[in-house]
Design a protein around this motif. Structure first.
Motif, PDB file in Angstrom:
ATOM      1  N   ALA A 192      -2.190   7.373  -3.827  1.00  0.00           N
ATOM      2  CA  ALA A 192      -0.873   7.044  -3.265  1.00  0.00           C
ATOM      3  C   ALA A 192      -0.607   7.827  -1.989  1.00  0.00           C
ATOM      4  N   SER A 193      -1.014   9.081  -1.951  1.00  0.00           N
ATOM      5  CA  SER A 193      -0.803   9.880  -0.739  1.00  0.00           C
ATOM      6  C   SER A 193      -1.563   9.287   0.440  1.00  0.00           C
ATOM      7  N   THR A 194      -2.787   8.832   0.200  1.00  0.00           N
ATOM      8  CA  THR A 194      -3.582   8.206   1.255  1.00  0.00           C
ATOM      9  C   THR A 194      -2.952   6.889   1.707  1.00  0.00           C
ATOM     10  N   ILE A 195      -2.539   6.075   0.749  1.00  0.00           N
ATOM     11  CA  ILE A 195      -1.901   4.796   1.083  1.00  0.00           C
ATOM     12  C   ILE A 195      -0.615   5.026   1.876  1.00  0.00           C
ATOM     13  N   ALA A 196       0.182   6.004   1.453  1.00  0.00           N
ATOM     14  CA  ALA A 196       1.428   6.301   2.168  1.00  0.00           C
ATOM     15  C   ALA A 196       1.141   6.758   3.596  1.00  0.00           C
ATOM     16  N   MET A 197       0.129   7.604   3.768  1.00  0.00           N
ATOM     17  CA  MET A 197      -0.213   8.070   5.111  1.00  0.00           C
ATOM     18  C   MET A 197      -0.625   6.890   6.000  1.00  0.00           C
ATOM     19  N   LEU A 198      -1.398   5.969   5.444  1.00  0.00           N
ATOM     20  CA  LEU A 198      -1.775   4.776   6.210  1.00  0.00           C
ATOM     21  C   LEU A 198      -0.538   3.946   6.559  1.00  0.00           C
ATOM     22  N   PHE A 252       5.132  -4.376   0.066  1.00  0.00           N
ATOM     23  CA  PHE A 252       3.910  -4.238  -0.714  1.00  0.00           C
ATOM     24  C   PHE A 252       3.687  -2.810  -1.215  1.00  0.00           C
ATOM     25  N   ILE A 253       3.688  -1.842  -0.321  1.00  0.00           N
ATOM     26  CA  ILE A 253       3.416  -0.459  -0.747  1.00  0.00           C
ATOM     27  C   ILE A 253       4.496   0.055  -1.704  1.00  0.00           C
ATOM     28  N   PRO A 254       5.793  -0.112  -1.397  1.00  0.00           N
ATOM     29  CA  PRO A 254       6.791   0.337  -2.379  1.00  0.00           C
ATOM     30  C   PRO A 254       6.663  -0.362  -3.735  1.00  0.00           C
ATOM     31  N   ALA A 255       6.305  -1.651  -3.748  1.00  0.00           N
ATOM     32  CA  ALA A 255       6.129  -2.352  -5.025  1.00  0.00           C
ATOM     33  C   ALA A 255       4.933  -1.792  -5.785  1.00  0.00           C
ATOM     34  N   LEU A 256       3.842  -1.547  -5.083  1.00  0.00           N
ATOM     35  CA  LEU A 256       2.658  -0.954  -5.707  1.00  0.00           C
ATOM     36  C   LEU A 256       2.994   0.416  -6.298  1.00  0.00           C
ATOM     37  N   PHE A 257       3.696   1.228  -5.522  1.00  0.00           N
ATOM     38  CA  PHE A 257       4.110   2.540  -6.023  1.00  0.00           C
ATOM     39  C   PHE A 257       5.079   2.400  -7.190  1.00  0.00           C
ATOM     40  N   ASP A 315      10.834   7.034   0.988  1.00  0.00           N
ATOM     41  CA  ASP A 315      10.750   7.527   2.364  1.00  0.00           C
ATOM     42  C   ASP A 315      10.073   6.503   3.278  1.00  0.00           C
ATOM     43  N   LEU A 316       9.022   5.852   2.785  1.00  0.00           N
ATOM     44  CA  LEU A 316       8.350   4.828   3.584  1.00  0.00           C
ATOM     45  C   LEU A 316       9.285   3.644   3.823  1.00  0.00           C
ATOM     46  N   PHE A 317      10.014   3.252   2.810  1.00  0.00           N
ATOM     47  CA  PHE A 317      10.978   2.158   2.946  1.00  0.00           C
ATOM     48  C   PHE A 317      12.044   2.515   3.992  1.00  0.00           C
TER      49      PHE A 317
END
Length: 144
Positions: A10-16, A41-46, A93-95
């Protein structure tokens, strides 16, 4: 789900995702795909991983809850729940970072002025949002 694997993945995906957001400031053709990915996509995956991990953490924590700081400490003493909390931060935070860019560009806020907001949001969530909300109070700039 293995909490260590979930944390590192998740940390790697968030950084990307964050690198994509920064790229979208300067590469308009990437915006649609990046924004859809970082907003949905990323928030749903998380979110899926969060549900699994918080369930694992809750079922293994003794005296856990949200009624006192001691109960919260007991919950986060379990790695699965701790990583669930981390995923919560990463997703939101990404959202928020995505919203800052979309809203900022729509309002014609200078893209260079958005970068410190993103940096603070990445590191200290609400502080970056607060900076951006303050920036919104300034008069709009010409398109950049």
């Amino acid at each position: 789900m293995d909490p260590r694997f979930a944390f590192s993945t998740a940390s790697t995906i968030a950084m990307l995702g964050w690198l994509g957001l920064l790229t979208s400031l300067f590469v308009p053709i990437a915006r649609d795909a990046v924004w859809r990915t970082t907003r949905l996509f990323i928030p749903a995956l998380f979110g899926v991983a969060y549900v699994v991990l918080i369930w694992q953490g809750w079922s293994n924590a003794v005296g856990a809850g949200f009624g006192s700081i001691e109960q919260v400490r007991a919950l986060f003493a379990v790695d699965a729940a701790l990583v669930a909390g981390w995923l919560h931060y990463l997703a939101f935070d990404l959202f928020v970072g995505n919203w800052i860019i979309e809203d900022g560009l729509t309002r014609r806020i200078n893209r260079f002025a958005l970068i410190p907001c993103l940096g603070l949001t990445f590191l200290f969530g609400p502080a970056g949002l607060l900076l951006y909300l303050g920036l919104r109070l300034l008069p709009p700039q010409e398109a950049t």
